[in-house]
Design a protein around this motif. Structure first.
Motif, PDB file in Angstrom:
ATOM      1  N   ALA A  80       0.990  -1.135   0.092  1.00  0.00           N
ATOM      2  CA  ALA A  80      -0.216  -0.004  -0.045  1.00  0.00           C
ATOM      3  C   ALA A  80       0.962   1.316   0.043  1.00  0.00           C
ATOM      4  O   ALA A  80       0.530   2.269  -0.645  1.00  0.00           O
ATOM      5  CB  ALA A  80      -0.863  -0.086   1.304  1.00  0.00           C
ATOM      6  N   LEU A  81       1.999   1.356   0.679  1.00  0.00           N
ATOM      7  CA  LEU A  81       2.951   2.370   0.687  1.00  0.00           C
ATOM      8  C   LEU A  81       3.650   2.552  -0.562  1.00  0.00           C
ATOM      9  O   LEU A  81       3.862   3.875  -1.008  1.00  0.00           O
ATOM     10  CB  LEU A  81       4.013   2.201   1.885  1.00  0.00           C
ATOM     11  N   GLN A  82       3.901   1.535  -1.329  1.00  0.00           N
ATOM     12  CA  GLN A  82       4.454   1.583  -2.529  1.00  0.00           C
ATOM     13  C   GLN A  82       3.488   2.040  -3.608  1.00  0.00           C
ATOM     14  O   GLN A  82       3.897   2.553  -4.659  1.00  0.00           O
ATOM     15  CB  GLN A  82       5.194   0.256  -2.786  1.00  0.00           C
ATOM     16  N   SER A  83       2.469   1.476  -3.449  1.00  0.00           N
ATOM     17  CA  SER A  83       1.397   1.714  -4.908  1.00  0.00           C
ATOM     18  C   SER A  83       0.342   2.298  -4.599  1.00  0.00           C
ATOM     19  O   SER A  83      -0.397   2.644  -5.529  1.00  0.00           O
ATOM     20  CB  SER A  83       0.906   0.329  -5.281  1.00  0.00           C
TER      21      SER A  83
ATOM     22  N   ASN B 141      21.102  -2.353  10.934  1.00  0.00           N
ATOM     23  CA  ASN B 141      21.193  -1.022  10.085  1.00  0.00           C
ATOM     24  C   ASN B 141      21.214  -1.418   8.618  1.00  0.00           C
ATOM     25  O   ASN B 141      21.950  -0.810   7.662  1.00  0.00           O
ATOM     26  CB  ASN B 141      22.650  -0.648  10.431  1.00  0.00           C
ATOM     27  N   LEU B 142      20.051  -2.186   8.339  1.00  0.00           N
ATOM     28  CA  LEU B 142      19.846  -2.699   6.939  1.00  0.00           C
ATOM     29  C   LEU B 142      19.375  -1.733   5.882  1.00  0.00           C
ATOM     30  O   LEU B 142      19.551  -1.464   4.702  1.00  0.00           O
ATOM     31  CB  LEU B 142      18.890  -3.692   7.136  1.00  0.00           C
ATOM     32  N   LYS B 143      18.885  -0.277   6.696  1.00  0.00           N
ATOM     33  CA  LYS B 143      18.556   0.767   5.712  1.00  0.00           C
ATOM     34  C   LYS B 143      19.811   1.386   5.281  1.00  0.00           C
ATOM     35  O   LYS B 143      19.484   2.225   4.254  1.00  0.00           O
ATOM     36  CB  LYS B 143      17.651   1.708   6.502  1.00  0.00           C
ATOM     37  N   SER B 144      20.864   1.358   5.622  1.00  0.00           N
ATOM     38  CA  SER B 144      22.096   1.808   5.173  1.00  0.00           C
ATOM     39  C   SER B 144      22.888   1.037   4.147  1.00  0.00           C
ATOM     40  O   SER B 144      22.501  -0.102   3.856  1.00  0.00           O
ATOM     41  CB  SER B 144      23.055   2.268   6.292  1.00  0.00           C
ATOM     42  N   PRO B 145      23.981   1.534   3.763  1.00  0.00           N
ATOM     43  CA  PRO B 145      24.776   0.846   2.529  1.00  0.00           C
ATOM     44  C   PRO B 145      25.162  -0.442   3.141  1.00  0.00           C
ATOM     45  O   PRO B 145      25.431  -0.502   4.357  1.00  0.00           O
ATOM     46  CB  PRO B 145      25.606   1.912   1.925  1.00  0.00           C
ATOM     47  N   VAL B 146      25.519  -1.319   2.529  1.00  0.00           N
ATOM     48  CA  VAL B 146      26.084  -2.701   2.963  1.00  0.00           C
ATOM     49  C   VAL B 146      27.444  -2.482   3.711  1.00  0.00           C
ATOM     50  O   VAL B 146      27.300  -3.120   4.749  1.00  0.00           O
ATOM     51  CB  VAL B 146      26.313  -3.509   1.798  1.00  0.00           C
TER      52      VAL B 146
ATOM     53  N   ALA C  32       5.559   3.136  10.287  1.00  0.00           N
ATOM     54  CA  ALA C  32       5.082   2.527   8.888  1.00  0.00           C
ATOM     55  C   ALA C  32       3.412   2.665   8.709  1.00  0.00           C
ATOM     56  O   ALA C  32       2.826   3.154   7.840  1.00  0.00           O
ATOM     57  CB  ALA C  32       5.528   1.321   8.504  1.00  0.00           C
ATOM     58  N   TYR C  33       2.917   2.436   9.706  1.00  0.00           N
ATOM     59  CA  TYR C  33       1.422   2.295   9.986  1.00  0.00           C
ATOM     60  C   TYR C  33       1.060   3.810   9.919  1.00  0.00           C
ATOM     61  O   TYR C  33      -0.082   4.444   9.290  1.00  0.00           O
ATOM     62  CB  TYR C  33       0.916   1.769  10.982  1.00  0.00           C
TER      63      TYR C  33
ATOM     64  N   PRO D 224      12.699  -1.663   1.520  1.00  0.00           N
ATOM     65  CA  PRO D 224      11.147  -1.512   1.857  1.00  0.00           C
ATOM     66  C   PRO D 224      11.105  -0.171   2.365  1.00  0.00           C
ATOM     67  O   PRO D 224      11.867   0.046   3.281  1.00  0.00           O
ATOM     68  CB  PRO D 224      11.011  -2.770   2.841  1.00  0.00           C
ATOM     69  N   ILE D 225       9.927   0.520   2.348  1.00  0.00           N
ATOM     70  CA  ILE D 225       9.627   1.835   2.928  1.00  0.00           C
ATOM     71  C   ILE D 225       9.454   1.612   4.492  1.00  0.00           C
ATOM     72  O   ILE D 225       9.885   2.350   5.295  1.00  0.00           O
ATOM     73  CB  ILE D 225       8.168   2.329   2.384  1.00  0.00           C
TER      74      ILE D 225
END
Length: 580
Positions: free
Chosen positions: A271-274, A463-468, A512-513, A546-547
């Protein structure tokens, strides 16, 4: 591989996932923290009693060789090891890369080590059906979707016979470790296996890896699961295409059910993406105790409000777990499952229902009745992928709109519904860059866990939202992720459940919600559909994550580091706090 590789598949096989600095080189440097305990202190004594050998183990954090950590243990000797790996749980994009990462890590530390895959999932584990994984064997599975290199079956290691068979296999094959790739149920089984092995003095160490398309293995140590990103991107494109179609024809309401089991993470992220017009989250329905009639009215009111603006189209997302979130349908399912347990034949179940359940059962359309009677899954939940909630809602909404039309309260055009179920289409997709990288890194972490001699742990990356290169790698005891829940079947039966890694529901207080709710009224009325396009491996969408992952802050290792730095500043001894 059974089928010929397309040019894109060949191109993807050449993609090389990155490794964070902590996993590079041949030395394994591990820093231990405090004993990791259950998030809910009230559950601790029950879990400790059930897992005396594996509960209360310490958190582990893997560091680069150059890190300044005087208390860290450095492992430089890497004897040859024999490691088994099994797919347990529904296929999830990226699963192959966990095996690839594990294979590369094992071999880079000692080329004499062996990786043994079990063919046909847990059934193959019990039957000792194996495939030795070599570079040649693996070459056509790098960055590919599905689990077809090894396959999977019923996905459980639960009964005494199954646990015994798994232990017999591990001992017969002289395995140093068994890596179990799967979701909440598989990792609960992994923890039980680790405990049994420890108790029986079996030397095989058990390691779990968080891989499930549902995104519902989330807790204080796990930010997201392998496969969730790909599933949501593929589904979001399909949803967006349907939105464009709705906007073009202007005469259909699309009811789209999404795979994702009981929790609504996939529906929320899509829903957040589309930006569809509506999304019915199971968690909202359960929290508000909405009945099937309430939900029907809510959709009808939305259809009516849009008709007043001369809009006769729309897109509504429905998580497959919604059926278990509607109180009266859940109670009906529990009663049906209770009768299954008692050995009542399917054709006789309806005549054994209590009066209220029988009345509800008779009210439902025949196709839904048939689907509700299906035998439950191995984890006792309904066969959600087979229950067509979208068709049920579409039918109920159509009936109600026609009734309003007759009464003169609805003055718009005829209501037309088209139903879809998006599940199997997405779970065999080529994995996204993020899922390729995340799975590959987790495979390496599994070797580090083995090198450190740990048993009953899950590989974790934060810390997955950051670069590898900024990801932090560690391991947490699976028992520290467990909770104890009561459960009931039927009107009177109630008991305390066993400790388990439970599904994480969508947090209705989470960011997110909140993001979804801020925009819900404009999404409903204004058709601000967004099309992210197909899953991309290069270009503007290739490295999007993912958002819901990016707006939440679940980096427990980062928070521990901040705390250590703060304590150093105020000249107090540093410590790890397991509940941060």
């Amino acid at each position: 591989m059974g089928n010929e590789m397309s040019p894109l598949q060949k191109h993807r096989a050449e993609y090389r996932p990155e490794l964070p600095p902590w996993l590079q080189g041949t030395a394994v440097k591990v820093e231990y923290g405090d004993a990791a305990i259950a998030a809910d202190g009230a559950d601790a004594h029950v879990i400790r009693r059930a897992f005396p050998h594996t509960y209360g183990q310490r958190l582990a954090h893997f560091l680069p060789k150059t890190a300044n950590a005087p208390d860290a243990t450095v492992i430089t000797e890497h004897p040859a090891v024999r490691v088994g790996v099994v797919f347990s749980g529904r296929q999830s994009p990226g699963g192959h890369n966990v095996v690839w990462g594990l294979y590369n890590a094992i071999n880079s530390h000692n080329p004499s080590s062996e990786l043994i895959g079990f063919l046909g999932g847990t059934d193959g584990l019990f039957a000792q059906k194996t495939l030795e994984i070599t570079e040649e064997v693996f070459s056509s599975y790098k960055n590919q979707g599905g689990y077809y290199m090894l396959g999977r079956t019923r996905d459980q290691i639960r009964t005494t016979e199954q646990v015994k068979a798994a232990m017999t296999t591990c001992q017969a094959l002289k395995l140093d470790a068994l890596v179990i790739i799967g979701g909440v149920t598989s990792n609960t089984d992994a923890a039980q296996l680790a405990e049994t092995f420890a108790e029986s003095k079996c030397s095989t160490k058990v390691v779990g890896v968080p891989v499930t398309l549902n995104g519902d293995l989330k807790n204080q140590f796990v930010e997201t699961t392998v496969g969730f990103d790909t599933i949501c991107k593929v589904n979001s494109q399909l949803i967006s295409n349907v939105c464009t179609d709705a906007l073009s024809a202007e005469k259909y309401y699309y009811f789209i059910r999404l795979m994702g089991r009981k929790a609504s993470h996939v529906a929320l992220e899509c829903a957040l993406q589309s930006h569809p017009n509506m999304v019915l989250l199971g968690e909202e329905v359960a929290a508000s105790k909405l009945t099937i009639s309430d939900i029907t009215k809510q959709i009808c009111d939305a259809v009516q409000a849009r008709a007043e603006k001369d809009k006769y189209h729309g897109v509504i997302l429905i998580p497959e777990g919604l059926v278990e979130s509607i109180p009266e349908l859940y109670a009906l399912l529990q009663e049906i499952h209770g009768l299954h347990d008692k050995g009542v034949f399917i054709e006789n179940i309806s005549s054994h229902l209590s009066p209220w359940a029988s009345a509800l059962f008779d009210f439902l359309p025949p196709f839904i009745r048939k689907q509700l009677l299906l035998h439950p899954e191995s984890d006792d939940s309904a066969q959600l992928s087979q229950i067509e909630t979208e068709k049920l809602l579409a039918q109920l909404v159509e009936t109600e709109i026609n009734k309003r039309l007759e009464e003169g309260t609805y003055k718009g055009k005829k209501f037309n519904a088209i139903c879809h179920f998006f599940g199997y289409q997405a779970r065999g997709a080529l994995p996204s860059n993020f899922d390729c990288d995340y799975a590959y890194v987790l495979g390496h972490v599994c070797y580090h866990i083995l090198a450190a001699g740990l048993n009953g742990y899950m590989a974790t990356v934060t810390n997955l939202k950051s670069p590898v290169d900024q990801w932090k790698c560690g391991a947490a005891p699976i028992t520290s992720m467990m909770t104890v829940r009561g459960w009931s079947r039927g009107p009177t039966a109630s008991q305390i459940g066993k400790p388990a890694v439970h599904i994480a529901s969508v947090d209705l207080k989470g960011k997110a919600y909140e993001l979804l709710r801020q925009n819900s009224s404009s999404l409903l009325m204004e058709d601000i559909y967004k099309n992210p396009g197909p899953l991309q491996f290069q270009g503007p969408g290739a490295d999007l994550k993912p958002i819901s992952l990016c707006v939440e802050d679940r980096d427990y290792m980062g928070r521990i580091k901040q705390l250590q730095e703060y304590l150093e500043k105020v000249h107090r001894p540093t410590t790890w706090l397991s509940d941060w």
